[in-house]
Motif scaffolding. Sequence first.
Motif, PDB file in Angstrom:
ATOM      1  N   ASN A   1       0.840  -1.200   0.000  1.00  0.00           N
ATOM      2  CA  ASN A   1       0.000   0.000   0.000  1.00  0.00           C
ATOM      3  C   ASN A   1       0.877   1.253   0.000  1.00  0.00           C
ATOM      4  O   ASN A   1       1.855   1.338   0.741  1.00  0.00           O
ATOM      5  CB  ASN A   1      -0.920   0.002   1.215  1.00  0.00           C
ATOM      6  CG  ASN A   1      -1.901  -1.164   1.180  1.00  0.00           C
ATOM      7  OD1 ASN A   1      -2.153  -1.748   0.119  1.00  0.00           O
ATOM      8  ND2 ASN A   1      -2.457  -1.514   2.324  1.00  0.00           N
TER       9      ASN A   1
ATOM     10  N   GLU B   1      -2.723  -1.103  -2.886  1.00  0.00           N
ATOM     11  CA  GLU B   1      -3.608   0.051  -2.883  1.00  0.00           C
ATOM     12  C   GLU B   1      -2.799   1.336  -2.994  1.00  0.00           C
ATOM     13  O   GLU B   1      -1.822   1.530  -2.278  1.00  0.00           O
ATOM     14  CB  GLU B   1      -4.444   0.067  -1.605  1.00  0.00           C
ATOM     15  CG  GLU B   1      -5.400  -1.109  -1.484  1.00  0.00           C
ATOM     16  CD  GLU B   1      -6.273  -1.008  -0.259  1.00  0.00           C
ATOM     17  OE1 GLU B   1      -6.224   0.056   0.412  1.00  0.00           O
ATOM     18  OE2 GLU B   1      -7.000  -1.976   0.040  1.00  0.00           O
TER      19      GLU B   1
ATOM     20  N   ALA C   1      -6.214  -1.457  -6.031  1.00  0.00           N
ATOM     21  CA  ALA C   1      -7.189  -0.373  -5.973  1.00  0.00           C
ATOM     22  C   ALA C   1      -6.434   0.942  -5.989  1.00  0.00           C
ATOM     23  O   ALA C   1      -5.255   0.998  -5.647  1.00  0.00           O
ATOM     24  CB  ALA C   1      -8.051  -0.489  -4.712  1.00  0.00           C
TER      25      ALA C   1
ATOM     26  N   SER D   1      -6.837   5.477  -5.526  1.00  0.00           N
ATOM     27  CA  SER D   1      -7.493   6.762  -5.342  1.00  0.00           C
ATOM     28  C   SER D   1      -6.517   7.827  -5.797  1.00  0.00           C
ATOM     29  O   SER D   1      -5.372   7.869  -5.333  1.00  0.00           O
ATOM     30  CB  SER D   1      -7.877   6.969  -3.866  1.00  0.00           C
ATOM     31  OG  SER D   1      -8.367   8.279  -3.657  1.00  0.00           O
TER      32      SER D   1
ATOM     33  N   THR E   1      -9.163  -4.763  -7.585  1.00  0.00           N
ATOM     34  CA  THR E   1      -9.585  -5.521  -6.410  1.00  0.00           C
ATOM     35  C   THR E   1     -10.362  -4.671  -5.414  1.00  0.00           C
ATOM     36  O   THR E   1     -10.794  -5.180  -4.385  1.00  0.00           O
ATOM     37  CB  THR E   1      -8.366  -6.130  -5.705  1.00  0.00           C
ATOM     38  OG1 THR E   1      -7.488  -5.075  -5.283  1.00  0.00           O
ATOM     39  CG2 THR E   1      -7.601  -7.056  -6.632  1.00  0.00           C
ATOM     40  N   GLY E   2     -10.512  -3.377  -5.705  1.00  0.00           N
ATOM     41  CA  GLY E   2     -11.242  -2.483  -4.826  1.00  0.00           C
ATOM     42  C   GLY E   2     -11.769  -1.310  -5.623  1.00  0.00           C
ATOM     43  O   GLY E   2     -11.969  -1.402  -6.836  1.00  0.00           O
ATOM     44  N   ASP E   3     -11.983  -0.195  -4.983  1.00  0.00           N
ATOM     45  CA  ASP E   3     -12.532   0.982  -5.662  1.00  0.00           C
ATOM     46  C   ASP E   3     -11.472   1.685  -6.500  1.00  0.00           C
ATOM     47  O   ASP E   3     -10.290   1.711  -6.144  1.00  0.00           O
ATOM     48  CB  ASP E   3     -13.076   1.981  -4.638  1.00  0.00           C
ATOM     49  CG  ASP E   3     -14.333   1.464  -3.956  1.00  0.00           C
ATOM     50  OD1 ASP E   3     -14.973   0.545  -4.510  1.00  0.00           O
ATOM     51  OD2 ASP E   3     -14.661   1.959  -2.865  1.00  0.00           O
TER      52      ASP E   3
END
Length: 291
Positions: A185, A203, A221, A223, A239-241
């Motif tokens: 991450n 992430e 994921a 952001s 695997t996520g948003d």
Amino acid sequence: MEKIKNTILSILVIVLAIFSTVEAQSSSDIYQSHSFSVEDSPSIKINTSGGHIEVVGHSENEVRVEMYVRKGNRYYTASDTDLDEYEITIAKQGNTITASAKKENSSTGRWFRSGDNFSISFKILTPVSSLVEARTSGGHISAENLQNDLSARTSGGHVNVDRIVGVMDLRTSGGHIKIKNSTGNTDARTSGGHIDAENIQGELNLRTSGGHISLKDISGAASGRTSGGSITANLIELTGDLDLHTSGGSIRVKVPSENGYNLNLRGNRVNVRLQNFTGDSERGRIIGEMN
């Protein structure tokens, strides 16, 4: 005229050679070096006010600290200057290695005479399992081949990392951030530069006020937010948003087409290849489900 052209070309070659010499460090440029035997997963703390930091992981149970001192285009050795106005610390305590350089308090007039200031940089060779914390006020930070958490912060330089396995906290106020071939991450923020991430598993939380964001070959994921640039994202596996925002540019996203997605897309113009879609689709908004 031909003679003038040849003269100008010769001058350019000389200038380029000078700049190449300035950027390249060699063993003869080392101001001082120290080696320490360490146990598994040592803690490495590096702090300098005006120079660069380079950290490279290796397979030995030893930490080697190399310190470089430069002013302008010249590297200095211990025989050239004693750095009596600087507090230098290169030491081991327990399983922690500290490399620090800062200028001691002095009179105001002398402090603001920038010509008196040296650029003090560190290169650290350390076990791949090292926990690294790097800080510099005015230089670049690079780290590669590490399998532990990394914290890197600079006020004025770039941050480049490659082959890191662990949690990363990356900060710069005025430079770019580049992340490659890493797993874990990542939180990366810059006020004035670009952020590029390539071949990442994990992430990503990315923020920049003035640059673009580029995501390539990402599994995980993400952001990403930028106030003044565009965003491109190529995800191998989501695997996520995926949460992307920009105030001043475009967003282009490529994701595996066979997966199912909940879509909430807004912009001046939204263009998506919709398949098996249910929801609302307009020129500037798409909200619904695909596949």
